[in-house]
Enzyme design. Structure first.
Site, PDB file in Angstrom:
ATOM      1  CG  ASP A 179       5.923   6.066   6.372  1.00 14.91           C
ATOM      2  OD1 ASP A 179       5.818   7.209   5.935  1.00 14.91           O
ATOM      3  OD2 ASP A 179       5.934   5.811   7.586  1.00 14.91           O
ATOM      4  CG  ASP A 218      -5.102   0.366   9.472  1.00 16.90           C
ATOM      5  OD1 ASP A 218      -4.117   0.192   8.725  1.00 16.90           O
ATOM      6  OD2 ASP A 218      -5.026   0.278  10.713  1.00 16.90           O
ATOM      7  CG  ASP A 258      -0.351  -0.229   2.537  1.00 14.16           C
ATOM      8  OD1 ASP A 258       0.883  -0.433   2.603  1.00 14.16           O
ATOM      9  OD2 ASP A 258      -1.074  -0.206   3.552  1.00 14.16           O
ATOM     10  CB  VAL A 281      -3.150   8.658   3.550  1.00 15.78           C
ATOM     11  CG1 VAL A 281      -2.579   9.999   3.125  1.00 15.78           C
ATOM     12  CG2 VAL A 281      -2.152   7.543   3.303  1.00 15.78           C
TER      13      VAL A 281
HETATM   14  P1  IMP Z   1       7.411   1.492   6.335  1.00 16.37           P
HETATM   15  O1  IMP Z   1       7.999   0.222   6.821  1.00 16.37           O
HETATM   16  O2  IMP Z   1       7.671   2.630   7.280  1.00 16.37           O
HETATM   17  O3  IMP Z   1       7.736   1.827   4.914  1.00 16.37           O
HETATM   18  O4  IMP Z   1       5.872   1.336   6.501  1.00 16.37           O
HETATM   19  C1  IMP Z   1       5.066   0.854   5.604  1.00 16.37           C
HETATM   20  C2  IMP Z   1       3.759   0.476   6.259  1.00 16.37           C
HETATM   21  O5  IMP Z   1       3.338   1.433   7.239  1.00 16.37           O
HETATM   22  C3  IMP Z   1       2.696   0.464   5.216  1.00 16.37           C
HETATM   23  O6  IMP Z   1       2.553  -0.827   4.732  1.00 16.37           O
HETATM   24  C4  IMP Z   1       1.476   0.897   5.979  1.00 16.37           C
HETATM   25  O7  IMP Z   1       0.825  -0.237   6.494  1.00 16.37           O
HETATM   26  C5  IMP Z   1       1.975   1.702   7.117  1.00 16.37           C
HETATM   27  N1  IMP Z   1       1.780   3.140   6.851  1.00 16.37           N
HETATM   28  C6  IMP Z   1       2.695   4.022   6.407  1.00 16.37           C
HETATM   29  N2  IMP Z   1       2.164   5.227   6.232  1.00 16.37           N
HETATM   30  C7  IMP Z   1       0.855   5.108   6.563  1.00 16.37           C
HETATM   31  C8  IMP Z   1      -0.244   6.024   6.552  1.00 16.37           C
HETATM   32  O8  IMP Z   1      -0.155   7.206   6.207  1.00 16.37           O
HETATM   33  N3  IMP Z   1      -1.450   5.514   6.928  1.00 16.37           N
HETATM   34  C9  IMP Z   1      -1.608   4.216   7.312  1.00 16.37           C
HETATM   35  N4  IMP Z   1      -0.622   3.326   7.325  1.00 16.37           N
HETATM   36  C10 IMP Z   1       0.610   3.770   6.952  1.00 16.37           C
HETATM   37 MG    MG Z   2       1.192  -2.192   5.381  1.00 14.25          MG
END
Ligand code: IMP
Ligand code: MG
Length: 183
Positions: free
Chosen positions: A105, A161, A102, A155
């Site tokens: 981040d 969610d 999705d 978001v």
């Molecule tokens: P990362 O490991 O920090 O890249 O996180 C990725 C995961 O964090 C994604 O798969 C999402 O499930 C969650 N995530 C990151 N940003 C958001 C957001 O704005 N809303 C909801 N979930 C988020």
């Molecule tokens: Mg996720």
């Protein structure tokens, strides 16, 4: 237990998402046109709506599998430590794989998943994320396809969610905390 009060402002409409998915599907089809049966791996739970729409635009022989990884828990902060909760059902060795996420981040999740699945020696592995927040990156990771690059906003919607709510919104909206929050 209640989460802070918030409102949701539409950021990307359902129509804009659908149009972008058509474009992405065209590129993905080209990339995997010689693949006998593509394994499309959705990361649960946030990608479930995106993968459903994406595979229906692909018009390729596909197998769909899922991997469940830890994420934010119920908060807005990334846990950074990525854990696999549910592994794939099928084998990917020697297969062509498309990993569907999705949001990228901090980058920890997809970087970890790419390593985890890469160790199983797929023939070819590509990654796609509907949303990218490059300004939040902590580990270097670039998905092969991105739907939309967005600013540093939290978001929801279209599968995504906030504390397990709002996954069923048809659009992507940004969460705006309202005054009553902050307990
Ligand atoms: P990362 O490991 O920090 O890249 O996180 C990725 C995961 O964090 C994604 O798969 C999402 O499930 C969650 N995530 C990151 N940003 C958001 C957001 O704005 N809303 C909801 N979930 C988020
Ligand atoms: Mg996720």
């Amino acid at each position: 237990m209640s989460s802070p009060a918030y409102e949701i402002d539409e950021m990307i409409s359902a129509k804009a998402i659908a149009a972008r998915i058509e474009e992405l599907a065209r590129e993905i089809r080209r990339e995997f046109r010689d693949t006998e049966k593509l394994v499309v791996v959705g990361l649960l739970r946030g990608s479930f709506v995106f993968i459903a729409d994406l595979v229906r635009e692909l018009d390729l022989p596909v197998e769909v599998d899922f991997l469940e990884v830890s994420s934010y828990g119920d908060a807005m902060e990334s846990s950074r430590e990525v854990r696999i909760f549910k592994d794939l059902r099928g084998k990917i060795e020697g297969r062509d794989v498309l990993v569907v996420e999705d949001i990228v981040d901090t980058g920890h999740t997809l970087a970890h998943v790419a390593r985890f699945l890469g160790n199983r020696n797929p023939a070819k592995m590509r990654t796609i994320a509907l949303l990218d927040k490059p300004s939040r990156r902590e580990v270097e990771f670039a998905a092969d396809w991105i739907g939309f690059t967005i600013p540093d906003e939290f978001v929801v919607g279209y599968g995504i969610d906030y504390a397990q709510r709002n996954r069923n919104l048809p659009f992507i909206g940004k969460v705006r905390l309202t005054e009553e929050s902050g307990t």
